[in-house]
Design a protein around this motif. Sequence first.
Motif, PDB file in Angstrom:
ATOM      1  N   LYS A 236       0.857  -1.194   0.000  1.00 42.06           N
ATOM      2  CA  LYS A 236       0.000   0.000   0.000  1.00 42.06           C
ATOM      3  C   LYS A 236       0.886   1.234   0.000  1.00 42.06           C
ATOM      4  O   LYS A 236       1.850   1.312   0.774  1.00 42.06           O
ATOM      5  CB  LYS A 236      -0.869  -0.048   1.258  1.00 42.06           C
ATOM      6  CG  LYS A 236      -1.821   1.116   1.440  1.00 42.06           C
ATOM      7  CD  LYS A 236      -2.575   0.882   2.735  1.00 42.06           C
ATOM      8  CE  LYS A 236      -3.626   1.916   2.998  1.00 42.06           C
ATOM      9  NZ  LYS A 236      -4.339   1.665   4.247  1.00 42.06           N
ATOM     10  N   VAL A 237       0.591   2.184  -0.867  1.00 40.14           N
ATOM     11  CA  VAL A 237       1.331   3.443  -0.936  1.00 40.14           C
ATOM     12  C   VAL A 237       0.368   4.579  -0.635  1.00 40.14           C
ATOM     13  O   VAL A 237      -0.670   4.695  -1.287  1.00 40.14           O
ATOM     14  CB  VAL A 237       1.940   3.653  -2.344  1.00 40.14           C
ATOM     15  CG1 VAL A 237       2.722   4.938  -2.391  1.00 40.14           C
ATOM     16  CG2 VAL A 237       2.832   2.501  -2.715  1.00 40.14           C
ATOM     17  N   VAL A 238       0.696   5.394   0.358  1.00 37.12           N
ATOM     18  CA  VAL A 238      -0.184   6.505   0.738  1.00 37.12           C
ATOM     19  C   VAL A 238       0.362   7.793   0.135  1.00 37.12           C
ATOM     20  O   VAL A 238       1.506   8.171   0.376  1.00 37.12           O
ATOM     21  CB  VAL A 238      -0.282   6.642   2.273  1.00 37.12           C
ATOM     22  CG1 VAL A 238      -1.224   7.785   2.631  1.00 37.12           C
ATOM     23  CG2 VAL A 238      -0.773   5.351   2.894  1.00 37.12           C
ATOM     24  N   MET A 239      -0.470   8.463  -0.681  1.00 35.39           N
ATOM     25  CA  MET A 239      -0.075   9.707  -1.332  1.00 35.39           C
ATOM     26  C   MET A 239      -0.483  10.893  -0.465  1.00 35.39           C
ATOM     27  O   MET A 239      -1.157  10.737   0.563  1.00 35.39           O
ATOM     28  CB  MET A 239      -0.765   9.808  -2.693  1.00 35.39           C
ATOM     29  CG  MET A 239      -0.615   8.585  -3.574  1.00 35.39           C
ATOM     30  SD  MET A 239       0.997   8.430  -4.305  1.00 35.39           S
ATOM     31  CE  MET A 239       0.922   9.720  -5.528  1.00 35.39           C
ATOM     32  N   GLU A 240      -0.099  12.089  -0.908  1.00 34.51           N
ATOM     33  CA  GLU A 240      -0.474  13.296  -0.162  1.00 34.51           C
ATOM     34  C   GLU A 240      -1.932  13.668  -0.411  1.00 34.51           C
ATOM     35  O   GLU A 240      -2.601  14.204   0.468  1.00 34.51           O
ATOM     36  CB  GLU A 240       0.439  14.459  -0.553  1.00 34.51           C
ATOM     37  CG  GLU A 240       1.836  14.315   0.021  1.00 34.51           C
ATOM     38  CD  GLU A 240       2.722  15.488  -0.314  1.00 34.51           C
ATOM     39  OE1 GLU A 240       2.229  16.429  -0.973  1.00 34.51           O
ATOM     40  OE2 GLU A 240       3.895  15.471   0.057  1.00 34.51           O
ATOM     41  N   LEU A 241      -2.420  13.414  -1.637  1.00 30.02           N
ATOM     42  CA  LEU A 241      -3.836  13.632  -1.951  1.00 30.02           C
ATOM     43  C   LEU A 241      -4.391  12.385  -2.632  1.00 30.02           C
ATOM     44  O   LEU A 241      -3.645  11.477  -2.993  1.00 30.02           O
ATOM     45  CB  LEU A 241      -4.009  14.857  -2.863  1.00 30.02           C
ATOM     46  CG  LEU A 241      -3.798  16.231  -2.223  1.00 30.02           C
ATOM     47  CD1 LEU A 241      -3.948  17.317  -3.260  1.00 30.02           C
ATOM     48  CD2 LEU A 241      -4.764  16.476  -1.080  1.00 30.02           C
ATOM     49  N   ARG A 242      -5.706  12.366  -2.832  1.00 30.48           N
ATOM     50  CA  ARG A 242      -6.376  11.188  -3.363  1.00 30.48           C
ATOM     51  C   ARG A 242      -6.026  10.949  -4.827  1.00 30.48           C
ATOM     52  O   ARG A 242      -5.917  11.891  -5.614  1.00 30.48           O
ATOM     53  CB  ARG A 242      -7.886  11.374  -3.221  1.00 30.48           C
ATOM     54  CG  ARG A 242      -8.678  10.095  -3.386  1.00 30.48           C
ATOM     55  CD  ARG A 242     -10.159  10.364  -3.298  1.00 30.48           C
ATOM     56  NE  ARG A 242     -10.686  10.700  -4.609  1.00 30.48           N
ATOM     57  CZ  ARG A 242     -11.940  10.468  -4.992  1.00 30.48           C
ATOM     58  NH1 ARG A 242     -12.780   9.906  -4.173  1.00 30.48           N
ATOM     59  NH2 ARG A 242     -12.349  10.810  -6.193  1.00 30.48           N
ATOM     60  N   SER A 243      -5.870   9.671  -5.203  1.00 28.93           N
ATOM     61  CA  SER A 243      -5.668   9.298  -6.606  1.00 28.93           C
ATOM     62  C   SER A 243      -7.017   8.931  -7.215  1.00 28.93           C
ATOM     63  O   SER A 243      -7.783   8.176  -6.614  1.00 28.93           O
ATOM     64  CB  SER A 243      -4.710   8.119  -6.711  1.00 28.93           C
ATOM     65  OG  SER A 243      -3.442   8.479  -6.233  1.00 28.93           O
ATOM     66  N   ASN A 244      -7.308   9.469  -8.398  1.00 36.16           N
ATOM     67  CA  ASN A 244      -8.612   9.250  -9.037  1.00 36.16           C
ATOM     68  C   ASN A 244      -8.659   8.025  -9.932  1.00 36.16           C
ATOM     69  O   ASN A 244      -9.697   7.374 -10.040  1.00 36.16           O
ATOM     70  CB  ASN A 244      -8.994  10.485  -9.857  1.00 36.16           C
ATOM     71  CG  ASN A 244      -9.339  11.665  -8.984  1.00 36.16           C
ATOM     72  OD1 ASN A 244     -10.056  11.523  -7.996  1.00 36.16           O
ATOM     73  ND2 ASN A 244      -8.797  12.820  -9.312  1.00 36.16           N
ATOM     74  N   ALA A 245      -7.559   7.747 -10.614  1.00 31.47           N
ATOM     75  CA  ALA A 245      -7.551   6.622 -11.561  1.00 31.47           C
ATOM     76  C   ALA A 245      -6.140   6.068 -11.669  1.00 31.47           C
ATOM     77  O   ALA A 245      -5.168   6.712 -11.261  1.00 31.47           O
ATOM     78  CB  ALA A 245      -8.057   7.066 -12.928  1.00 31.47           C
ATOM     79  N   PHE A 256       3.187   1.454 -13.340  1.00 29.83           N
ATOM     80  CA  PHE A 256       1.820   1.966 -13.435  1.00 29.83           C
ATOM     81  C   PHE A 256       1.828   3.470 -13.149  1.00 29.83           C
ATOM     82  O   PHE A 256       2.738   3.992 -12.507  1.00 29.83           O
ATOM     83  CB  PHE A 256       0.856   1.225 -12.496  1.00 29.83           C
ATOM     84  CG  PHE A 256       1.112   1.446 -11.024  1.00 29.83           C
ATOM     85  CD1 PHE A 256       0.517   2.490 -10.336  1.00 29.83           C
ATOM     86  CD2 PHE A 256       1.952   0.587 -10.328  1.00 29.83           C
ATOM     87  CE1 PHE A 256       0.743   2.686  -8.983  1.00 29.83           C
ATOM     88  CE2 PHE A 256       2.190   0.775  -8.970  1.00 29.83           C
ATOM     89  CZ  PHE A 256       1.580   1.826  -8.298  1.00 29.83           C
ATOM     90  N   THR A 257       0.808   4.153 -13.653  1.00 29.89           N
ATOM     91  CA  THR A 257       0.686   5.605 -13.493  1.00 29.89           C
ATOM     92  C   THR A 257      -0.639   5.925 -12.831  1.00 29.89           C
ATOM     93  O   THR A 257      -1.675   5.370 -13.217  1.00 29.89           O
ATOM     94  CB  THR A 257       0.781   6.306 -14.866  1.00 29.89           C
ATOM     95  OG1 THR A 257       2.054   6.013 -15.435  1.00 29.89           O
ATOM     96  CG2 THR A 257       0.658   7.811 -14.728  1.00 29.89           C
ATOM     97  N   VAL A 258      -0.605   6.818 -11.837  1.00 35.13           N
ATOM     98  CA  VAL A 258      -1.836   7.224 -11.151  1.00 35.13           C
ATOM     99  C   VAL A 258      -2.125   8.696 -11.428  1.00 35.13           C
ATOM    100  O   VAL A 258      -1.205   9.516 -11.517  1.00 35.13           O
ATOM    101  CB  VAL A 258      -1.772   6.977  -9.622  1.00 35.13           C
ATOM    102  CG1 VAL A 258      -1.766   5.512  -9.322  1.00 35.13           C
ATOM    103  CG2 VAL A 258      -0.571   7.648  -8.992  1.00 35.13           C
ATOM    104  N   ALA A 259      -3.405   9.011 -11.594  1.00 35.19           N
ATOM    105  CA  ALA A 259      -3.864  10.390 -11.785  1.00 35.19           C
ATOM    106  C   ALA A 259      -4.305  10.923 -10.434  1.00 35.19           C
ATOM    107  O   ALA A 259      -5.194  10.349  -9.806  1.00 35.19           O
ATOM    108  CB  ALA A 259      -5.013  10.418 -12.781  1.00 35.19           C
ATOM    109  N   ASN A 260      -3.704  12.016  -9.996  1.00 33.17           N
ATOM    110  CA  ASN A 260      -3.892  12.489  -8.629  1.00 33.17           C
ATOM    111  C   ASN A 260      -4.659  13.800  -8.569  1.00 33.17           C
ATOM    112  O   ASN A 260      -4.749  14.543  -9.545  1.00 33.17           O
ATOM    113  CB  ASN A 260      -2.527  12.644  -7.968  1.00 33.17           C
ATOM    114  CG  ASN A 260      -2.597  12.553  -6.466  1.00 33.17           C
ATOM    115  OD1 ASN A 260      -2.822  13.542  -5.792  1.00 33.17           O
ATOM    116  ND2 ASN A 260      -2.400  11.353  -5.941  1.00 33.17           N
ATOM    117  N   GLU A 261      -5.206  14.080  -7.379  1.00 29.91           N
ATOM    118  CA  GLU A 261      -5.951  15.318  -7.141  1.00 29.91           C
ATOM    119  C   GLU A 261      -5.044  16.549  -7.070  1.00 29.91           C
ATOM    120  O   GLU A 261      -5.524  17.667  -7.155  1.00 29.91           O
ATOM    121  CB  GLU A 261      -6.720  15.207  -5.823  1.00 29.91           C
ATOM    122  CG  GLU A 261      -7.987  14.386  -5.903  1.00 29.91           C
ATOM    123  CD  GLU A 261      -9.165  15.153  -6.486  1.00 29.91           C
ATOM    124  OE1 GLU A 261      -9.207  16.392  -6.355  1.00 29.91           O
ATOM    125  OE2 GLU A 261     -10.027  14.508  -7.097  1.00 29.91           O
TER     126      GLU A 261
END
Length: 447
Positions: A236-245, A256-261
């Motif tokens: 599990k990786v916790v980001m600073e803001l929510r990832s949308n996709a 992999f690539t995540v789209a973030n808030e």
Amino acid sequence: MSNLKIKVISRNPEDYLRSTKRDIHKIPRNYDPSLHPLEGPREYVRALNAVKLERVFAKPFLGSLDGHSDGVSSLGKHPSRLSALASGAFDGEIRIWDLTSRKCTRNFIAHEGWVRAICYTPNGQQFMSVGDDKTIKTWKADIQDPDDEDPVNTLLSMSVVSGISHHRAKPIFATCGEHCQLWENTRSEPVKVFQWGVDSLHHVAFNQVETNLLAACASDRSVILYDFRESGPLRKVVMELRSNALSWNPMEAYIFTVANEDYNLYTFDIRKLRQPVNVHVDHTSAVIDVDYAPTGREFVAGSYDKTVRIFESLKGHSRDVYHTKRMQRLTCVKWTLDNKYILTGSDEMNIRMWKARASEKLGVLKPRERTALNYSEALKEKFSGHPQIKRIARHRHVPKHILNAQKELRTIKEKSKRKEGNKRSHSKPGAVPFVPERKKHVVKEDE
């Protein structure tokens, strides 16, 4: 008598005469560089003209598919047919499109409320949809009788299902909601339920290469990795803001690539999750969706700032940005499997088709045309570091609200850099003022 030697100049007419009157004149050319002292300047001018023409012919927008009576919420690509596309809307309607004729072939109300996600089965004969009514429905991709619109199978979930992803080969699919659940097509209850103390999950995606892996974006700002052979989640990786996709690279199983808030996209390597491999900036609002090209070298991102940006997977800045006056906030983006087009859905009820390369000519190219284009590309690459050519190739017209937001973000970044520099210079009396590097995004990791 002595032999008389006569030297005769012999010329082959094929070397200098045209085969037909419509053909171009043949010009002899010596490729010896010592005989062409102006070769460099000539090539530079050609490169300059090529990069200018590229911007002149950059017309990426192809057309729109209109017909939905509410905002488009999700898109689904057919695994084998390039012309087929499924789209879901906020009012529960699903439409099937024929992209070649740009017409809707089927439309029906699938769910009560929002269609959260759509995905096709690997053989392409059926597709699955999930909605706010807690149901997972399987539909036929092609129907002979218009009355035969009933779902093939309906599964009822205990909670709202917000995402679905199908395994590449096996009859297994994963859904996310309160938990990540693994289903088989023949079972009415989930085979496995993965939990990690999270309120809800809103996006799930199977890895297309290492097919036992899947990842999900959670509401506690985390990205969770699962292996469905295991009994529980992996990491599990916790980001600073929510990832949308989230989107997996189709060529590299571990990327992999995540789209973030926080207006950025983050590319991760699952072998080293403590820090992202790359941070992709340029958006001026929350990034809603991301999808990789089939080559794995590029991906497309749609944002709340009403623009679509195309990124090279190894670079931090976008190579192109698409927008129209009427397009509103993006909800979903897809890159077609022939690597030529991009499809976007937005909340003003339209699906738009774009070219993946803005200045590319569609249709069949003649051999001479292809040679000229390849030569132009080689010249642009050779002189890509030249200031004038770099400026022309990089320049894009963007809407005024994007320009103002970019200026504001630039000011905020410069201010934070100055603050950090002042803190470090004041911490040691008499020290040389520190010029801070670009701040690296550090993420927390839970084993």
